[in-house]
Design a protein around this motif. Sequence first.
Motif, PDB file in Angstrom:
ATOM      1  N   GLU A   1     -12.981  45.939  57.553  1.00  0.00           N
ATOM      2  CA  GLU A   1     -12.597  44.459  57.355  1.00  0.00           C
ATOM      3  C   GLU A   1     -13.569  43.658  56.505  1.00  0.00           C
ATOM      4  OE1 GLU A   1     -10.130  41.031  57.747  1.00  0.00           O
ATOM      5  OE2 GLU A   1      -9.836  43.307  58.694  1.00  0.00           O
ATOM      6  N   THR A   2     -14.714  43.618  56.440  1.00  0.00           N
ATOM      7  CA  THR A   2     -15.728  43.244  55.495  1.00  0.00           C
ATOM      8  C   THR A   2     -15.385  43.730  54.217  1.00  0.00           C
ATOM      9  OG1 THR A   2     -17.351  43.006  57.110  1.00  0.00           O
ATOM     10  CG2 THR A   2     -18.115  42.525  55.042  1.00  0.00           C
TER      11      THR A   2
ATOM     12  N   ARG B   1     -11.942  42.055  52.899  1.00  0.00           N
ATOM     13  CA  ARG B   1     -12.180  40.466  52.532  1.00  0.00           C
ATOM     14  C   ARG B   1     -12.934  40.539  51.279  1.00  0.00           C
ATOM     15  NH1 ARG B   1     -13.433  37.451  58.200  1.00  0.00           N
ATOM     16  NH2 ARG B   1     -11.551  37.889  58.964  1.00  0.00           N
TER      17      ARG B   1
ATOM     18  N   ASP C   1     -10.615  41.597  48.286  1.00  0.00           N
ATOM     19  CA  ASP C   1      -9.787  40.434  48.304  1.00  0.00           C
ATOM     20  C   ASP C   1     -10.228  39.126  47.568  1.00  0.00           C
ATOM     21  OD1 ASP C   1      -7.653  41.979  49.520  1.00  0.00           O
ATOM     22  OD2 ASP C   1      -7.975  40.797  51.582  1.00  0.00           O
ATOM     23  N   ARG C   2     -11.461  38.764  47.953  1.00  0.00           N
ATOM     24  CA  ARG C   2     -12.092  37.696  47.306  1.00  0.00           C
ATOM     25  C   ARG C   2     -12.361  37.796  45.767  1.00  0.00           C
ATOM     26  NH1 ARG C   2     -17.371  36.056  50.069  1.00  0.00           N
ATOM     27  NH2 ARG C   2     -16.051  35.866  51.919  1.00  0.00           N
TER      28      ARG C   2
END
Length: 80
Positions: free
Chosen positions: A50-51, A54, A57-58
């Motif tokens: 998940e990290t 993210r 995506d960022r």
Amino acid sequence: MDYYKFREKRSVTAEKMVKILQNHDTVISIEKAQKVLELIYKLSNLSVQETIKRLSDRNSTASRRRFTRHTKKKKGNENS
């Protein structure tokens, strides 16, 4: 639940976990220790995934903003 078994080397074994918990006055069976360790490894892998998701995506959102910001046409200027 055997399909969730990972191939990486795990440094903490069920026996080791039982000994650690016994030092803290907690008694647990080896079977329960294996289930707890399996859950801990699953949650840690999910957290890392998940990290990474993210962060990617960022970074992709930031690069798209940069790209669209520099290629926007200005109003009133038909030559550009």
